[in-house]
Enzyme design. Structure first.
Site, PDB file in Angstrom:
ATOM      1  N   GLY A   7       0.833  -1.202   0.000  1.00  0.00           N
ATOM      2  CA  GLY A   7       0.000   0.000   0.000  1.00  0.00           C
ATOM      3  C   GLY A   7       0.863   1.246   0.000  1.00  0.00           C
ATOM      4  O   GLY A   7       1.332   1.667   1.055  1.00  0.00           O
ATOM      5  N   LYS A  10      -0.417   8.030  -0.230  1.00  0.00           N
ATOM      6  CA  LYS A  10       0.269   9.163   0.410  1.00  0.00           C
ATOM      7  C   LYS A  10       0.886   8.766   1.746  1.00  0.00           C
ATOM      8  O   LYS A  10       2.044   9.073   2.031  1.00  0.00           O
ATOM      9  CB  LYS A  10      -0.717  10.327   0.606  1.00  0.00           C
ATOM     10  CG  LYS A  10      -1.184  10.971  -0.683  1.00  0.00           C
ATOM     11  CD  LYS A  10      -1.957  12.239  -0.421  1.00  0.00           C
ATOM     12  CE  LYS A  10      -3.279  11.986   0.263  1.00  0.00           C
ATOM     13  NZ  LYS A  10      -4.296  11.383  -0.622  1.00  0.00           N
ATOM     14  N   GLY A 121      -1.756  11.550  11.918  1.00  0.00           N
ATOM     15  CA  GLY A 121      -0.739  12.536  11.570  1.00  0.00           C
ATOM     16  C   GLY A 121      -0.688  12.861  10.096  1.00  0.00           C
ATOM     17  O   GLY A 121       0.024  13.770   9.675  1.00  0.00           O
ATOM     18  N   ASN A 174     -10.727   9.993  15.522  1.00  0.00           N
ATOM     19  CA  ASN A 174     -11.234  10.670  14.340  1.00  0.00           C
ATOM     20  C   ASN A 174     -12.564  11.366  14.621  1.00  0.00           C
ATOM     21  O   ASN A 174     -12.845  12.430  14.057  1.00  0.00           O
ATOM     22  CB  ASN A 174     -11.383   9.674  13.195  1.00  0.00           C
ATOM     23  CG  ASN A 174     -10.045   9.252  12.624  1.00  0.00           C
ATOM     24  OD1 ASN A 174      -8.998   9.699  13.077  1.00  0.00           O
ATOM     25  ND2 ASN A 174     -10.058   8.381  11.639  1.00  0.00           N
ATOM     26  N   GLU A 177     -11.703  14.490  16.379  1.00  0.00           N
ATOM     27  CA  GLU A 177     -11.156  15.384  15.347  1.00  0.00           C
ATOM     28  C   GLU A 177     -12.282  16.099  14.608  1.00  0.00           C
ATOM     29  O   GLU A 177     -12.201  17.310  14.351  1.00  0.00           O
ATOM     30  CB  GLU A 177     -10.327  14.539  14.386  1.00  0.00           C
ATOM     31  CG  GLU A 177      -9.763  15.239  13.176  1.00  0.00           C
ATOM     32  CD  GLU A 177      -9.137  14.230  12.245  1.00  0.00           C
ATOM     33  OE1 GLU A 177      -9.680  14.020  11.133  1.00  0.00           O
ATOM     34  OE2 GLU A 177      -8.108  13.625  12.609  1.00  0.00           O
ATOM     35  N   TYR A 178     -13.345  15.372  14.270  1.00  0.00           N
ATOM     36  CA  TYR A 178     -14.494  15.994  13.598  1.00  0.00           C
ATOM     37  C   TYR A 178     -15.027  17.152  14.438  1.00  0.00           C
ATOM     38  O   TYR A 178     -15.290  18.247  13.923  1.00  0.00           O
ATOM     39  CB  TYR A 178     -15.619  14.964  13.414  1.00  0.00           C
ATOM     40  CG  TYR A 178     -15.580  14.151  12.143  1.00  0.00           C
ATOM     41  CD1 TYR A 178     -14.404  13.551  11.697  1.00  0.00           C
ATOM     42  CD2 TYR A 178     -16.729  13.941  11.393  1.00  0.00           C
ATOM     43  CE1 TYR A 178     -14.379  12.778  10.549  1.00  0.00           C
ATOM     44  CE2 TYR A 178     -16.722  13.180  10.242  1.00  0.00           C
ATOM     45  CZ  TYR A 178     -15.545  12.597   9.822  1.00  0.00           C
ATOM     46  OH  TYR A 178     -15.528  11.832   8.675  1.00  0.00           O
TER      47      TYR A 178
END
Length: 299
Positions: A7, A10, A121, A174, A177-178
């Site tokens: 994989g 990015k 990150g 996450n 984070e939202y």
């Protein structure tokens, strides 16, 4: 150590480069050929399909997966028939924790160890040092701790618990984070309304990011977004994409009967933004572009 890595998006490509700098031997594989060719120049050993990846690894094999959740099972279906008892698979992507629990059980029946690693990150973190949340057997965490230490920023990794815990903790991360991104975006949207103060939001963000209670990486990324795209965030979409982890967090809260109104509202805002683009949406999109490298430009 010598490990396989499947994989090279990015995050994956950046992580492989960090591993190479830390003197690990990496057999790099990807579904498409171009990312493999790109990483060869950095010192990775290429493998152009799963059988070649497995063949180039000595037993017991260690293979790190960094693919989208909906691709994990397809990769595993190719890998598992070629692996043996004593081998280890590490899933470093954003997988649903319940699926990670089941995958660990299925692999254990074949004697294959499994670790689920939540990685935070974005591409920059993957390159310079990520935050890693590890789930699996404690002895497996100890065995591969040098690997996690090399991939993480200083003190930015830890053992979360049994299989599924790493991805569970990352899922909740996450969701948080939202909510944090939504609060920042709403505040700056209120200040963006014309008023007698004629505020310079770039300057407000800069000051906020120096010793205020809300100084943070998110606030710093907003400063960078304003510097790059201007306070109007011209060209940035007011419609906010969402990749699914926020929904997982909300679903988990509902299943556990735990109120999560902030995360739920932030998720709902993203859904509604499709038909109601706004400056608030522009700020959230700009932040996503800064830390995750997501495409956030207007169509």
């Amino acid at each position: 150590m010598k490990l396989g890595y499947y994989g090279l998006g990015k995050m994956g490509s950046a992580m492989v480069m960090r591993l190479l700098e830390k003197k690990h031997d990496v057999i790099a594989c990807n579904r498409s050929r171009e990312p493999i060719e790109a990483i060869i120049s950095k010192g990775a050993i290429p493998a152009y399909d799963v059988p070649e990846l497995v063949k180039k690894l000595k037993k017991p094999r260690v293979i790190w997966l960094m693919v989208p959740n909906d691709a994990v099972d397809a990769v595993l279906s190719d890998l598992i028939p070629l692996l043996e008892a004593g081998d280890t698979i590490i899933d470093g992507g954003n997988s649903l924790y319940m699926e990670s629990i089941q995958r660990a059980k299925d692999l254990a029946e074949k004697g294959i160890d499994f670790l689920d690693v939540g990685a935070s990150g974005g591409p920059e973190g993957a390159r310079k040092g990520a935050c890693l949340m590890v789930g699996g057997k404690p002895e497996s965490f100890k065995k591969f701790e040098p690997l996690f230490k090399d991939l993480a920023a200083k003190d930015a990794y830890g053992y979360m618990g049994k299989n599924g815990a790493g991805h569970f903790v990352k899922m909740i991360h996450n969701g948080i984070e939202y909510g944090m991104m939504q609060a920042i975006a709403e505040g700056f949207s209120v200040m963006n309304v014309p008023s007698d103060f004629n505020l310079d939001l770039a300057e407000v963000a800069r000051v906020y990011n120096h010793q205020s209670v809300i100084a943070s990486r998110l606030t710093d990324w907003l400063c960078k977004a304003y510097k790059k795209d201007g306070v109007s965030l011209e060209g940035i979409s007011g419609e906010v994409e969402q990749s699914g982890e926020g929904q997982w967090a909300v679903d988990a809260a509902l299943e556990m009967d735990i109120p999560a109104p902030v995360i739920s509202a932030a998720l709902e805002f993203r859904k509604q933004s499709k038909d109601n683009p706004s400056y608030t949406g522009k700020v959230v999109s700009a932040l996503r572009g800064q830390f995750g490298g997501h495409s956030v430009k207007k169509e």
